[in-house]
Design an enzyme around this catalytic site. Structure first.
Site, PDB file in Angstrom:
ATOM      1  N   SER A  23       1.242  23.061  -2.139  1.00  0.00           N
ATOM      2  CA  SER A  23       1.461  23.861  -0.733  1.00  0.00           C
ATOM      3  C   SER A  23       0.589  25.463  -0.350  1.00  0.00           C
ATOM      4  O   SER A  23       1.142  26.203  -1.292  1.00  0.00           O
ATOM      5  CB  SER A  23       2.909  23.777  -0.564  1.00  0.00           C
ATOM      6  OG  SER A  23       2.724  23.930   0.630  1.00  0.00           O
ATOM      7  N   ASP A  50       0.138  22.806   5.491  1.00  0.00           N
ATOM      8  CA  ASP A  50       1.478  22.314   6.459  1.00  0.00           C
ATOM      9  C   ASP A  50       0.739  22.552   7.177  1.00  0.00           C
ATOM     10  O   ASP A  50       0.178  23.448   7.773  1.00  0.00           O
ATOM     11  CB  ASP A  50       2.347  23.252   6.096  1.00  0.00           C
ATOM     12  CG  ASP A  50       3.086  22.120   5.005  1.00  0.00           C
ATOM     13  OD1 ASP A  50       2.756  21.165   5.129  1.00  0.00           O
ATOM     14  OD2 ASP A  50       3.427  22.662   3.774  1.00  0.00           O
ATOM     15  N   HIS A  81      -0.784  17.779   6.147  1.00  0.00           N
ATOM     16  CA  HIS A  81      -0.115  17.636   6.650  1.00  0.00           C
ATOM     17  C   HIS A  81       0.082  17.913   8.201  1.00  0.00           C
ATOM     18  O   HIS A  81       0.444  19.200   8.597  1.00  0.00           O
ATOM     19  CB  HIS A  81       0.537  17.787   5.746  1.00  0.00           C
ATOM     20  CG  HIS A  81       2.375  17.060   5.647  1.00  0.00           C
ATOM     21  ND1 HIS A  81       3.859  17.870   5.867  1.00  0.00           N
ATOM     22  CD2 HIS A  81       3.183  16.372   7.169  1.00  0.00           C
ATOM     23  CE1 HIS A  81       4.682  17.054   6.123  1.00  0.00           C
ATOM     24  NE2 HIS A  81       4.785  16.254   7.301  1.00  0.00           N
ATOM     25  N   PHE A 158       9.728  23.805   7.462  1.00  0.00           N
ATOM     26  CA  PHE A 158      10.048  25.101   6.282  1.00  0.00           C
ATOM     27  C   PHE A 158      10.352  25.174   4.669  1.00  0.00           C
ATOM     28  O   PHE A 158      10.694  23.813   4.829  1.00  0.00           O
ATOM     29  CB  PHE A 158      11.720  26.208   6.714  1.00  0.00           C
ATOM     30  CG  PHE A 158      11.551  25.947   8.105  1.00  0.00           C
ATOM     31  CD1 PHE A 158      11.165  27.229   9.113  1.00  0.00           C
ATOM     32  CD2 PHE A 158      12.130  24.586   9.129  1.00  0.00           C
ATOM     33  CE1 PHE A 158      10.687  27.556  10.147  1.00  0.00           C
ATOM     34  CE2 PHE A 158      12.277  25.863  10.376  1.00  0.00           C
ATOM     35  CZ  PHE A 158      11.651  27.022  11.104  1.00  0.00           C
ATOM     36  N   GLY A 160      11.710  25.766   1.060  1.00  0.00           N
ATOM     37  CA  GLY A 160      12.643  26.635   0.308  1.00  0.00           C
ATOM     38  C   GLY A 160      13.465  25.835   0.730  1.00  0.00           C
ATOM     39  O   GLY A 160      15.431  26.121   1.001  1.00  0.00           O
ATOM     40  N   ASP A 191       7.315  15.053   0.018  1.00  0.00           N
ATOM     41  CA  ASP A 191       7.474  17.110   0.308  1.00  0.00           C
ATOM     42  C   ASP A 191       9.236  17.936   0.750  1.00  0.00           C
ATOM     43  O   ASP A 191       9.727  16.423   1.317  1.00  0.00           O
ATOM     44  CB  ASP A 191       6.640  16.471   1.629  1.00  0.00           C
ATOM     45  CG  ASP A 191       6.189  18.129   1.711  1.00  0.00           C
ATOM     46  OD1 ASP A 191       6.374  19.199   1.179  1.00  0.00           O
ATOM     47  OD2 ASP A 191       5.487  17.979   3.327  1.00  0.00           O
ATOM     48  N   GLY A 213       6.342  23.268  -3.943  1.00  0.00           N
ATOM     49  CA  GLY A 213       6.108  24.465  -3.261  1.00  0.00           C
ATOM     50  C   GLY A 213       6.965  25.334  -3.445  1.00  0.00           C
ATOM     51  O   GLY A 213       7.072  25.550  -5.187  1.00  0.00           O
ATOM     52  N   SER A 215       9.787  25.299  -4.929  1.00  0.00           N
ATOM     53  CA  SER A 215      11.180  24.564  -5.664  1.00  0.00           C
ATOM     54  C   SER A 215       9.702  24.416  -6.943  1.00  0.00           C
ATOM     55  O   SER A 215      10.526  24.314  -7.636  1.00  0.00           O
ATOM     56  CB  SER A 215      11.639  23.429  -5.747  1.00  0.00           C
ATOM     57  OG  SER A 215      11.356  23.230  -4.072  1.00  0.00           O
TER      58      SER A 215
HETATM   59  C1  DX5 Z   1       6.668  21.609   4.763  1.00  0.00           C
HETATM   60  C2  DX5 Z   1       6.394  22.139   3.604  1.00  0.00           C
HETATM   61  C3  DX5 Z   1       7.517  21.806   2.843  1.00  0.00           C
HETATM   62  C4  DX5 Z   1       7.180  23.116   1.359  1.00  0.00           C
HETATM   63  C5  DX5 Z   1       7.578  22.239   0.083  1.00  0.00           C
HETATM   64  O1  DX5 Z   1       6.348  20.486   4.885  1.00  0.00           O
HETATM   65  O2  DX5 Z   1       5.275  20.750   2.775  1.00  0.00           O
HETATM   66  O3  DX5 Z   1       8.252  21.292   2.534  1.00  0.00           O
HETATM   67  O4  DX5 Z   1       5.678  23.217   1.190  1.00  0.00           O
HETATM   68  O5  DX5 Z   1       8.184  23.906  -0.667  1.00  0.00           O
HETATM   69  P1  DX5 Z   1       9.486  23.895  -1.328  1.00  0.00           P
HETATM   70  O6  DX5 Z   1      10.631  22.501  -0.800  1.00  0.00           O
HETATM   71  O7  DX5 Z   1       9.473  23.419  -1.941  1.00  0.00           O
HETATM   72  O8  DX5 Z   1       9.786  25.309  -0.666  1.00  0.00           O
HETATM   73 ZN    ZN Z   2       4.524  19.626   3.708  1.00  0.00          ZN
END
Ligand code: DX5
Ligand code: ZN
Length: 241
Positions: A23, A50, A81, A158, A160, A191, A213, A215
């Site tokens: 991401s 994104d 996306h 968002f 996180g 995602d 991302g 996580s």
């Molecule tokens: C939104 C983004 C987030 C993010 C995922 O569409 O795509 O969901 O990159 O990363 P996390 O949830 O791991 O922070």
């Molecule tokens: Zn996304």
């Protein structure tokens, strides 16, 4: 229903199994060159881009003009996306390349069929994104046009956030739903909170492409290379599918 063939050939959808899409919005946007180099060295297959318009989702990120400036910096295919309203009217803005993944949201337009059919003509891998509360069955009459489903495992907008509780059962339902209709070639991308622990569960439920991302690949205390290696182990490594 027959699977509609795209006009331009590329490597094929089964090649998307067990892949990582890192991401961009979770990376250090003040030093994108270094970040992309690390992803190339780590061997991630896609860059998840994104695009948020502040209307479809309550956040604004990564406009098409910014993304176009990043494009020459890497050969990694992009995984757009689109979290924007009426995407079918804006597809020409982005300069998609053949083989890119592009997903549009079911909820983002009354003309979703027009949107996925338009993507199809562009030679990209065509995806339908579903918000957590949108049933998988919404995709039923769009299946002939799709290369993948993007299942949001958090509310879009968002990084996180915690996983929605129904995420794993939805992934498993989607895999059954697609297989029962003869669409084994439609891949499932996930995602949102794809942590090392969740990724393994998502893989077992039937997910194929993992958006990495905050996580995982961008988790604190790990380098990107370490994050990619750890995520690969969680989803079973390469060559196991
Ligand atoms: C939104 C983004 C987030 C993010 C995922 O569409 O795509 O969901 O990159 O990363 P996390 O949830 O791991 O922070
Ligand atoms: Zn996304």
């Amino acid at each position: 229903m027959p699977h509609v063939r795209r006009s331009a050939p590329f490597i094929g959808d089964a090649m998307l199994k067990g892949k990582i899409s890192a991401s961009l919005m979770c990376s250090d946007l003040t030093d994108v060159r270094t970040g992309l180099k690390a992803l190339e060295e780590g061997g991630v297959e896609f860059l998840h881009v994104d695009v948020m318009d502040g209307v479809f989702v309550p956040n604004i990120m990564l406009s098409e003009s910014v993304v176009k400036q990043y494009r020459p910096l890497t050969e990694i295919p992009f995984d757009y996306h689109l979290m924007i309203t009426e995407p079918e009217q804006k597809l020409s803005w982005f300069g998609f390349r053949e083989g890119d993944m592009v997903s549009v949201h079911f909820e983002s337009t009354p003309n979703i069929c027009r949107a996925v059919r338009a993507l199809r003509t562009l030679g990209v891998r065509t995806g339908l994104a579903l918000n957590p509360a949108t049933p998988v069955t919404s995709a039923e009459y769009l299946l002939p046009y799709l290369d993948f489903l993007l299942i949001m495992t958090v509310d879009p907008g968002f990084a996180g956030q915690p996983l929605v509780e129904t995420a794993l059962e939805k992934i498993a339902f989607a895999r059954r739903f697609l297989d029962e209709r003869g669409h084994e070639n439609i891949m499932i991308e996930v995602d949102g909170n794809v942590s090392f622990e969740n990724a393994a569960k998502m893989r077992r439920a039937g997910a194929d492409i993992f958006v990495a991302g905050t996580s995982s690949v961008y988790a604190k205390g790990l380098t990107v290379t370490e994050g990619v290696d750890k995520l690969r182990k969680s989803i079973g490594g390469e060559g196991v599918f």
